[in-house]
Design a protein around this motif. Sequence first.
Motif, PDB file in Angstrom:
ATOM      1  N   TYR A 107      52.978  31.311  52.244  1.00 43.47           N
ATOM      2  CA  TYR A 107      51.704  31.986  52.522  1.00 43.47           C
ATOM      3  C   TYR A 107      50.913  31.206  53.567  1.00 43.47           C
ATOM      4  O   TYR A 107      50.404  31.769  54.537  1.00 43.47           O
ATOM      5  CB  TYR A 107      50.868  32.101  51.244  1.00 43.47           C
ATOM      6  N   GLY A 166      51.997  31.689  57.027  1.00 44.61           N
ATOM      7  CA  GLY A 166      52.058  33.045  57.537  1.00 44.61           C
ATOM      8  C   GLY A 166      53.392  33.719  57.341  1.00 44.61           C
ATOM      9  O   GLY A 166      53.672  34.743  57.971  1.00 44.61           O
ATOM     10  N   ASN A 185      52.587  37.393  54.714  1.00 49.19           N
ATOM     11  CA  ASN A 185      51.857  38.430  55.444  1.00 49.19           C
ATOM     12  C   ASN A 185      50.692  37.762  56.178  1.00 49.19           C
ATOM     13  O   ASN A 185      50.525  36.542  56.128  1.00 49.19           O
ATOM     14  CB  ASN A 185      51.389  39.559  54.505  1.00 49.19           C
ATOM     15  N   ASP A 186      49.889  38.570  56.853  1.00 49.27           N
ATOM     16  CA  ASP A 186      48.787  38.012  57.629  1.00 49.27           C
ATOM     17  C   ASP A 186      47.425  38.435  57.073  1.00 49.27           C
ATOM     18  O   ASP A 186      46.445  38.515  57.808  1.00 49.27           O
ATOM     19  CB  ASP A 186      48.909  38.410  59.104  1.00 49.27           C
ATOM     20  N   GLU A 187      47.377  38.668  55.766  1.00 45.78           N
ATOM     21  CA  GLU A 187      46.130  39.147  55.145  1.00 45.78           C
ATOM     22  C   GLU A 187      45.228  37.977  54.768  1.00 45.78           C
ATOM     23  O   GLU A 187      44.861  37.784  53.610  1.00 45.78           O
ATOM     24  CB  GLU A 187      46.465  40.009  53.921  1.00 45.78           C
ATOM     25  N   PHE A 188      44.868  37.172  55.768  1.00 45.21           N
ATOM     26  CA  PHE A 188      43.992  36.027  55.541  1.00 45.21           C
ATOM     27  C   PHE A 188      42.583  36.497  55.210  1.00 45.21           C
ATOM     28  O   PHE A 188      42.177  37.587  55.607  1.00 45.21           O
ATOM     29  CB  PHE A 188      43.960  35.151  56.799  1.00 45.21           C
ATOM     30  N   PHE A 242      43.702  33.591  52.313  1.00 48.20           N
ATOM     31  CA  PHE A 242      44.444  33.607  51.059  1.00 48.20           C
ATOM     32  C   PHE A 242      43.751  32.752  50.013  1.00 48.20           C
ATOM     33  O   PHE A 242      43.123  31.745  50.328  1.00 48.20           O
ATOM     34  CB  PHE A 242      45.857  33.035  51.256  1.00 48.20           C
ATOM     35  N   PRO A 259      38.304  42.616  44.037  1.00 49.29           N
ATOM     36  CA  PRO A 259      38.663  41.422  44.813  1.00 49.29           C
ATOM     37  C   PRO A 259      37.817  40.217  44.419  1.00 49.29           C
ATOM     38  O   PRO A 259      36.645  40.340  44.053  1.00 49.29           O
ATOM     39  CB  PRO A 259      38.342  41.846  46.253  1.00 49.29           C
ATOM     40  N   THR A 284      36.146  36.896  46.172  1.00 50.50           N
ATOM     41  CA  THR A 284      35.622  36.789  47.533  1.00 50.50           C
ATOM     42  C   THR A 284      35.095  35.389  47.820  1.00 50.50           C
ATOM     43  O   THR A 284      34.846  34.591  46.908  1.00 50.50           O
ATOM     44  CB  THR A 284      34.463  37.781  47.768  1.00 50.50           C
ATOM     45  N   THR A 328      33.547  37.899  51.966  1.00 48.90           N
ATOM     46  CA  THR A 328      34.884  38.108  52.530  1.00 48.90           C
ATOM     47  C   THR A 328      35.921  38.185  51.410  1.00 48.90           C
ATOM     48  O   THR A 328      36.041  37.254  50.616  1.00 48.90           O
ATOM     49  CB  THR A 328      35.262  36.953  53.473  1.00 48.90           C
ATOM     50  N   SER A 345      42.862  37.303  49.581  1.00 52.25           N
ATOM     51  CA  SER A 345      44.172  37.825  49.192  1.00 52.25           C
ATOM     52  C   SER A 345      44.807  36.828  48.235  1.00 52.25           C
ATOM     53  O   SER A 345      45.251  35.752  48.656  1.00 52.25           O
ATOM     54  CB  SER A 345      45.068  37.993  50.420  1.00 52.25           C
TER      55      SER A 345
END
Length: 345
Positions: free
Chosen positions: A32, A35, A38-41, A43, A100, A102, A107, A110
């Motif tokens: 993670y 990268g 995935n790129d869903e930063f 994390f 989520p 945050t 923000t 993930s």
Amino acid sequence: METTTILVPDPGPGEALVKIQACGVCHTDLHYREGGINDEFPFLLGHEAAGVVESVGPDVTSVAPGDFVVLNWRAVCGTCRACRRGRPWYCFATHNATQPMTLEDGTPLSPALGIGAFAEKTLVAAGQCTKVDPAASPAAAGLLGCGVMAGLGAAINTGNVGRGDSVAVIGCGGVGNAAVAGARLAGASKIIAVDLDDRKLEWARGLGATHTVNGRTEEVVKAIQGLTDGNGADVVIEAVGRPETYRQAFYARDLAGTVVLVGVPTPEMKLELPLLDVFGRGGALKSSWYGDCLPERDFPLLIDLYLQGRLDLDAFVSETIPLDGVEDAFARMERGEVLRSVVQF
């Protein structure tokens, strides 16, 4: 990585808030960070964890506040085609929390594998909590949440190792050594550990390997055949995830034997094998995803075996570290100095 304050919502329907007691530093977390997943930063890393349920949302009946649980990333749905066919360990629609977590500025984070347990508290789907005996050490129990379960399951569930079988395990990091331990639990008569590092091979002996092969100084396939009357092993578990070691596993098995791939390859890797060899050798070529485990079935059983002294989960805990020690633990992991570093809260 950085240590910062996060906001964790109160649990909603089907969710549970868990106070984390320990969380292993797994190679997946490193993937993670780099990268590779995935790129869903940004994390929230950490997923190999145990802790105590602090509160639950409406309609949650599977766990209650105060329960000691191991977190898992296979919260089965019960309704997908795999679940309906009675194969929930292949569930294609596993659950995560819907709300989520945050950063303080709102923000969304993930969470790694839908868990995110490098934190004092985390929010998960209630099905991601598996209740186990609270007498277990959190640092040891949490390792069933990923790597150790992957290795144990590769031997017991996917490889179907049986009494008297010969087993070879290629790659003796945390997952590979767990496969060694799983083969011993299953009653294998000969367990051959293969690695390039004598330190890891010594760990494997402590966990049940009867023979070791150092791939730097020995030809792996010939060495395994030589230890199995020239036949090859009944089950070969590949815990590296590279084409070169997979080929070794393929040719080091007995005719009609089984190869289990539990090492995780990278997307660009390709494998070439003569199709005639695949046909002519028979047997089974399997992949093992999370050790084909069913947490509600496997975790309590394995914790009971641990408490009986029949499964040494403590041997996988190389060190305990504070939360701000994860980055250094990644470096020790890459150097092969530890089986598992475990964050302890």
